[in-house]
Design a protein around this motif. Structure first.
Motif, short mmCIF file in Angstrom:
data_model
loop_
_atom_site.label_atom_id
_atom_site.label_comp_id
_atom_site.label_asym_id
_atom_site.label_seq_id
_atom_site.Cartn_x
_atom_site.Cartn_y
_atom_site.Cartn_z
N SER A 1 0.84 -1.20 0.00
CA SER A 1 0.00 0.00 0.00
C SER A 1 0.88 1.26 0.00
O SER A 1 0.58 2.24 -0.69
CB SER A 1 -0.94 0.01 1.20
OG SER A 1 -0.21 0.24 2.39
N ILE A 2 1.99 1.22 0.77
CA ILE A 2 2.89 2.37 0.79
C ILE A 2 3.44 2.64 -0.61
O ILE A 2 3.44 3.76 -1.10
CB ILE A 2 4.05 2.15 1.78
CG1 ILE A 2 3.54 2.26 3.22
CG2 ILE A 2 5.18 3.17 1.55
CD1 ILE A 2 4.55 1.79 4.24
N SER B 1 2.17 1.80 -3.44
CA SER B 1 1.17 2.30 -4.38
C SER B 1 0.88 3.78 -4.12
O SER B 1 0.69 4.56 -5.04
CB SER B 1 -0.12 1.49 -4.27
OG SER B 1 -0.78 1.79 -3.07
N ILE B 2 0.86 4.18 -2.84
CA ILE B 2 0.67 5.60 -2.52
C ILE B 2 1.77 6.43 -3.17
O ILE B 2 1.52 7.45 -3.81
CB ILE B 2 0.66 5.83 -1.00
CG1 ILE B 2 -0.63 5.31 -0.41
CG2 ILE B 2 0.82 7.31 -0.66
CD1 ILE B 2 -0.63 5.31 1.10
N HIS B 3 3.00 5.92 -3.00
CA HIS B 3 4.14 6.63 -3.53
C HIS B 3 4.01 6.81 -5.04
O HIS B 3 4.16 7.91 -5.57
CB HIS B 3 5.42 5.87 -3.18
CG HIS B 3 6.65 6.66 -3.41
ND1 HIS B 3 6.95 7.78 -2.66
CD2 HIS B 3 7.66 6.52 -4.32
CE1 HIS B 3 8.08 8.29 -3.09
NE2 HIS B 3 8.53 7.54 -4.09
N ARG C 1 1.32 6.70 -6.79
CA ARG C 1 0.23 7.62 -7.09
C ARG C 1 0.67 9.08 -6.96
O ARG C 1 0.34 9.92 -7.78
CB ARG C 1 -0.94 7.37 -6.14
CG ARG C 1 -1.82 6.26 -6.63
CD ARG C 1 -3.00 6.11 -5.75
NE ARG C 1 -3.64 4.83 -6.01
CZ ARG C 1 -4.69 4.41 -5.35
NH1 ARG C 1 -5.19 5.17 -4.37
NH2 ARG C 1 -5.24 3.27 -5.63
N GLN C 2 1.44 9.33 -5.86
CA GLN C 2 1.88 10.71 -5.64
C GLN C 2 2.75 11.20 -6.80
O GLN C 2 2.55 12.29 -7.32
CB GLN C 2 2.69 10.77 -4.35
CG GLN C 2 2.28 11.92 -3.47
CD GLN C 2 2.96 11.79 -2.13
OE1 GLN C 2 4.14 11.54 -2.05
NE2 GLN C 2 2.19 11.97 -1.07
N LYS D 1 2.63 18.81 -1.48
CA LYS D 1 1.93 17.59 -1.06
C LYS D 1 0.53 17.51 -1.66
O LYS D 1 -0.02 16.45 -1.85
CB LYS D 1 1.85 17.57 0.48
CG LYS D 1 3.19 17.31 1.14
CD LYS D 1 3.58 15.85 1.00
CE LYS D 1 4.94 15.57 1.61
NZ LYS D 1 6.04 16.10 0.76
#
Lengths: 167, 180
Positions: free
Chosen positions: B10-11, B13-15, B17-18, B179
């Protein structure tokens, strides 16, 4: 909360927006001015009139120009550029415009003037069509704003005629 | 072990996405600037709708650093108009006023002579060697609007490239590190 960058960004964006709005309002306000300029133009003398070696006619003349352009000035006017052009038609050219004299009027106080002058730019035809030629003298002006849209207009004076013979 | 792998996933994928969002927002900025420029080109019909005045030859009307808005309409060039033209063999376009016009009867072609308001003589000395007149194809557009001082940004950037790189670097950094 808000960072320094965000605050600076907001202030700069806001002030630039205000400046842009004020500039466009100032330019828009020019539309409410309906000027009524007047002009008189007289050709007092033909100094000389001859054919150049390459076959083009050239004439030198002396002009009396008096005009009142004060009504062109508004609070958004930086200067008025005024010029006098000879305009005529020849078999070869549908339109010939030759600037004879021009001036920059910096303020309303100088916008009512009278001037006695010979032509500042050379009056040369493309060809040899100037003898007895009927021409218009047109006083053009371009209003340069402090900011925004530029305006231009003119007064046309008709019925001037060049000499029949070289002199 | 399962939940560690899950959270790692999940981390990651967040990265991703960002990074993707930032790339998209950067792309948005670049493309919208491009769209505005090309849109102006379409509306004004001029290949460069905005020019910066580089010399003082039109003072006191236009000073160095002022911005001019150009328009290229079908209407023929007339005396008194302020035109921007390119001379063959010269890179930098010139902004000067038309003082003489000769328009052909049969073809409608124009011969144009220009002069800077602040210059003493006409522009024949600036033209290509032996050139007496400008033709329609030399002319990029006529000035219709005016904005003071804004052009200094470009003048400073072209004359001091370091400032340009600093500015681009700082902006890039801001976009990447933001951010939201």
């Amino acid at each position: 909360m808000h960072s320094f960058g965000q605050r600076a960004n907001a202030i700069i964006t806001f002030s630039l927006t205000i400046v842009a709005v004020i500039c466009s309002l100032a330019s828009f306000s020019d539309n409410f001015n309906t000027p009524s300029p007047t002009a008189e133009i007289e050709v007092s003398n033909f100094n000389w009139f001859q054919k150049q070696r390459n076959g083009n006619d050239e004439v030198s003349l002396t002009l009396n120009i008096s005009a009142d352009l004060q009504s062109l000035f508004t609070w958004n006017t930086k200067q008025v550029f005024v010029f006098l052009a000879a305009e005529y038609e020849t078999p070869q050219n549908a339109l010939n415009q030759i600037s004879l004299w021009d001036a920059i009027i910096p303020s309303k106080e100088h916008a009512k003037f009278w001037i006695h002058t010979s032509n500042k730019y050379r009056f040369i035809d493309q060809g040899s069509n100037l003898r007895g030629k009927e021409y218009n003298l047109t006083l053009h002006w371009h209003v340069m704003p402090k900011t925004g849209k530029m305006f231009a207009d003119k007064i046309v004076k008709t019925g001037y005629r060049l000499p029949e013979e070289y002199r | 072990m399962g939940w560690i792998g899950e959270s790692l996933e999940s981390i990651r994928s967040i990265h991703i996405r960002q990074v993707l969002t930032q790339a998209v927002s950067l792309g948005m900025i670049v493309t919208s600037a491009l769209i505005i420029w090309k849109g102006l080109m379409c509306v004004t019909g001029s290949e460069s709708p905005v020019v910066v005045v580089l010399s003082g030859s039109m003072e006191p009307g236009f000073k160095r650093g002022d911005i001019l808005f150009l328009h290229m309409s079908k209407e023929p060039i007339r005396a008194g108009e302020i035109v921007v033209f390119n001379i063959d063999g010269r890179e930098i376009p010139i902004v000067h006023r038309v003082i003489k016009v000769h328009e052909r009867q049969d073809t409608g072609e124009v011969d144009v002579l220009t002069k800077g308001d602040n210059n003493f003589g006409d522009d024949r000395l600036l033209y290509a060697h032996g050139q007496l007149w400008l033709q329609q194809h030399h002319i990029m557009g006529r000035a219709v609007g005016f904005l003071p001082y804004v052009g200094w940004v470009t003048i400073i950037m072209t004359e001091k490239p370091i400032i340009k790189y600093l500015l681009i670097g700082a902006l890039g950094l801001l976009v990447i590190t933001s951010k939201e």
